[in-house]
Motif scaffolding. Structure first.
Motif, PDB file in Angstrom:
ATOM      1  N   ARG A 159      -8.999  -4.763  13.717  1.00  0.00           N
ATOM      2  CA  ARG A 159      -8.528  -4.126  12.481  1.00  0.00           C
ATOM      3  C   ARG A 159      -8.789  -2.620  12.492  1.00  0.00           C
ATOM      4  NH1 ARG A 159      -6.927  -8.539  12.572  1.00  0.00           N
ATOM      5  NH2 ARG A 159      -6.464  -9.948  10.824  1.00  0.00           N
TER       6      ARG A 159
ATOM      7  N   PRO B 218      -4.556  -7.930  -1.598  1.00  0.00           N
ATOM      8  CA  PRO B 218      -3.527  -7.929  -0.576  1.00  0.00           C
ATOM      9  C   PRO B 218      -3.396  -9.309   0.043  1.00  0.00           C
ATOM     10  CG  PRO B 218      -5.539  -6.942   0.266  1.00  0.00           C
ATOM     11  CD  PRO B 218      -5.749  -7.165  -1.210  1.00  0.00           C
TER      12      PRO B 218
ATOM     13  N   ARG C 131      -6.162  -2.495   5.458  1.00  0.00           N
ATOM     14  CA  ARG C 131      -5.198  -2.754   4.388  1.00  0.00           C
ATOM     15  C   ARG C 131      -4.944  -1.510   3.538  1.00  0.00           C
ATOM     16  NH1 ARG C 131      -2.432  -2.475   0.731  1.00  0.00           N
ATOM     17  NH2 ARG C 131      -1.580  -4.088  -0.659  1.00  0.00           N
TER      18      ARG C 131
ATOM     19  N   ALA D  82      -2.740 -11.764   3.428  1.00  0.00           N
ATOM     20  CA  ALA D  82      -3.028 -11.766   4.861  1.00  0.00           C
ATOM     21  C   ALA D  82      -2.511 -13.055   5.441  1.00  0.00           C
ATOM     22  CB  ALA D  82      -4.534 -11.637   5.117  1.00  0.00           C
TER      23      ALA D  82
ATOM     24  N   SER E 208       0.825  -1.192   0.000  1.00  0.00           N
ATOM     25  CA  SER E 208       0.000   0.000   0.000  1.00  0.00           C
ATOM     26  C   SER E 208       0.864   1.249   0.000  1.00  0.00           C
ATOM     27  CB  SER E 208      -0.915   0.004   1.238  1.00  0.00           C
ATOM     28  OG  SER E 208      -1.691   1.165   1.273  1.00  0.00           O
TER      29      SER E 208
ATOM     30  N   HIS F 130      -9.454 -14.658  -0.798  1.00  0.00           N
ATOM     31  CA  HIS F 130      -8.573 -14.077   0.220  1.00  0.00           C
ATOM     32  C   HIS F 130      -9.146 -14.375   1.601  1.00  0.00           C
ATOM     33  CE1 HIS F 130      -6.632 -10.885   2.644  1.00  0.00           C
ATOM     34  NE2 HIS F 130      -5.639 -11.088   1.802  1.00  0.00           N
TER      35      HIS F 130
END
Length: 328
Positions: A140, A30, A113, A32, A16, A67
């Motif tokens: 998060r 992304p 993210r 994880a 990022s 994901h």
């Protein structure tokens, strides 16, 4: 066919680099927990004598493997919303959901993210300790607030939204479940990933965005079948029409919704669903997500047995939730 967006933005960088459209608009996802993303999602065939006996093939579009933190249709719905939020200069996402909302979970993960602050407006009262979903969201960085059920039903009205703006400042508003025109555009890309012949794409339906997008992305001669996970889901026909019209100016007319497989309503189960899930696990060594996927799969097998699909039909079932081997 309603065409998806004619051109897609470029893929994001692997790391990022701030809130810009380029960081949230591509097909790469992304990572994880050290797990590399899979996009497009895999397509596998489920072999079952009940289907073979009816001359029907079933392919599984494994969106659950896209994901770990943005599984199923979550990334497809969020992708263009994140891009739009960045284009408009927003640094905060606000959205709604129940206490076990996977949408809240996914928005929190995406915000962490891609550098957005996130606010989750939860239906009902606060209960401590937080359940696994809300604890993940808070972990998060999501800020939680709660609305009583009467106020929650009016969550998208101007007075409620204005009260939220007074409290949290300027934000990009994501509807409950993430279904809006941007989400429809994201889901419309799914059919283009299927490189083999097929006739019908099936998906579970909660808010209508996934079905609206899939149907919009189909080539002529193909259809989409949604399976409502809600009791009293007749309103979803109007909602899918509204979403397609909002996204493309008109509805595609190449879809339908099966309303009789909700098993009592959202997140509910009954004896028929329990028996189907147990039998499916025994036959295929996979546990089905009961909220969405199991209801869709039961509908597919029941409708196949009832002769709803002519011999030679190839179905694609979109797996939007976990489908994993049983423990042990």
């Amino acid at each position: 066919m309603i065409r998806p967006r004619p051109s897609l933005p470029p893929p994001p960088p692997t790391a990022s680099s701030g809130i810009t459209p380029a960081t949230v608009s591509g097909t790469d996802l992304p990572t994880a927990s050290g797990v590399a993303p899979v996009a497009p999602s895999p397509l596998t065939e489920l072999c079952d004598p009940r289907l073979a006996g009816a001359g029907v093939r079933l392919l599984l579009k494994r969106d659950d493997l896209i994901h770990p933190d943005l599984p199923g249709n979550k990334w497809r719905k969020l992708r263009y919303n994140l891009t739009r939020a960045a284009e408009l200069g927003h640094d905060t996402l606000l959205t709604f959901g129940g206490a076990y909302s996977n949408h809240l979970r996914a928005v929190a993960a995406a915000g962490a993210r891609f550098g957005f602050r996130t606010v989750g407006v939860v239906r009902g009262e606060e209960h401590l300790p937080l359940n696994e979903v809300l604890a993940f969201a808070v972990g998060r960085g999501m800020r939680l607030t709660y609305l009583d059920r009467t106020t929650y039903r009016a969550k998208h009205t101007a007075p409620v939204v204005e009260t939220l703006r007074e409290r949290f400042g300027r934000f990009y508003l994501l509807p409950e479940g993430g279904s809006n025109a941007q989400a429809v555009h994201g889901c419309a890309e799914l059919p283009g990933e299927i490189a083999v012949p097929y006739d019908v794409v099936c998906c579970p339906v909660g808010t209508g965005g996934t079905l609206a997008g899939i149907a919009a992305g189909l080539e002529p001669g193909r259809r989409a079948l949604g399976v409502s996970v809600l009791r009293g889901g007749g309103f979803l026909t109007e909602e899918v029409t509204r979403l397609q019209t909002e996204a493309y100016g008109h509805a595609s007319g190449n879809w339908s919704i099966a309303l009789d497989f909700h098993s009592g309503g959202y997140a509910r189960s009954d004896a028929a669903l329990d028996a189907f899930v147990t039998d499916f696990t025994a036959r295929h060594g996979l546990r089905l997500d009961r909220i969405y996927v199991a209801k869709m799969m039961r509908a597919i097998f029941t409708m196949t047995g009832d002769g709803a699909f002519p011999p030679g039909t190839v179905l694609v079932a979109v797996i939007t939730g976990p489908m994993t081997p049983p423990p042990g």
